[in-house]
Design a protein around this motif. Structure first.
Motif, PDB file in Angstrom:
ATOM      1  N   THR A 140     119.961  47.031   8.273  1.00 22.87           N
ATOM      2  CA  THR A 140     121.220  46.899   7.540  1.00 22.87           C
ATOM      3  C   THR A 140     121.543  45.429   7.375  1.00 22.87           C
ATOM      4  O   THR A 140     121.313  44.610   8.270  1.00 22.87           O
ATOM      5  CB  THR A 140     122.362  47.596   8.299  1.00 22.87           C
ATOM      6  OG1 THR A 140     122.444  47.013   9.606  1.00 22.87           O
ATOM      7  CG2 THR A 140     122.113  49.090   8.415  1.00 22.87           C
ATOM      8  N   ILE A 141     122.078  45.105   6.230  1.00 23.08           N
ATOM      9  CA  ILE A 141     122.418  43.720   5.922  1.00 23.08           C
ATOM     10  C   ILE A 141     123.913  43.560   6.101  1.00 23.08           C
ATOM     11  O   ILE A 141     124.711  44.328   5.544  1.00 23.08           O
ATOM     12  CB  ILE A 141     121.988  43.367   4.484  1.00 23.08           C
ATOM     13  CG1 ILE A 141     120.479  43.539   4.339  1.00 23.08           C
ATOM     14  CG2 ILE A 141     122.412  41.961   4.124  1.00 23.08           C
ATOM     15  CD1 ILE A 141     119.975  43.381   2.934  1.00 23.08           C
ATOM     16  N   ALA A 142     124.284  42.560   6.872  1.00 21.74           N
ATOM     17  CA  ALA A 142     125.698  42.312   7.114  1.00 21.74           C
ATOM     18  C   ALA A 142     126.331  41.757   5.843  1.00 21.74           C
ATOM     19  O   ALA A 142     125.714  40.982   5.117  1.00 21.74           O
ATOM     20  CB  ALA A 142     125.865  41.321   8.257  1.00 21.74           C
TER      21      ALA A 142
END
Length: 83
Positions: free
Chosen positions: A50-52
């Protein structure tokens, strides 16, 4: 219509071209290695990370020293002279 015989220099140039072209066609071609292309198995891959979300705030205000005073802006008038 009678066809003339070309000059010797023209015949020599055509001969050199044909011989050079033949040698060029006879050159070995590099073998392309396509073994590096692999299709990953979907069942064995890890789930994507997951990309912040980006937390930086972009300042969109215009600095005061770059704004123009509307009263200082003058538009020159154009005059057209007809012949």
């Amino acid at each position: 219509m009678k066809i003339r015989r070309p000059r010797n220099s023209t015949l020599f140039s055509i001969l050199v071209f044909l011989v050079s072209f033949g040698f060029w066609l006879g050159q070995p071609q590099p073998v392309k290695n396509y073994s590096y292309v692999t299709i990953p198995d979907v069942a064995k891959t890890d789930p994507p990370a997951t990309i912040a979300p980006e937390t930086t705030v972009v300042d969109t205000t215009v600095p005061v020293d770059t704004t123009l005073d509307p009263s200082a802006v003058t538009v020159p008038t154009e005059t057209t002279v007809l012949p």
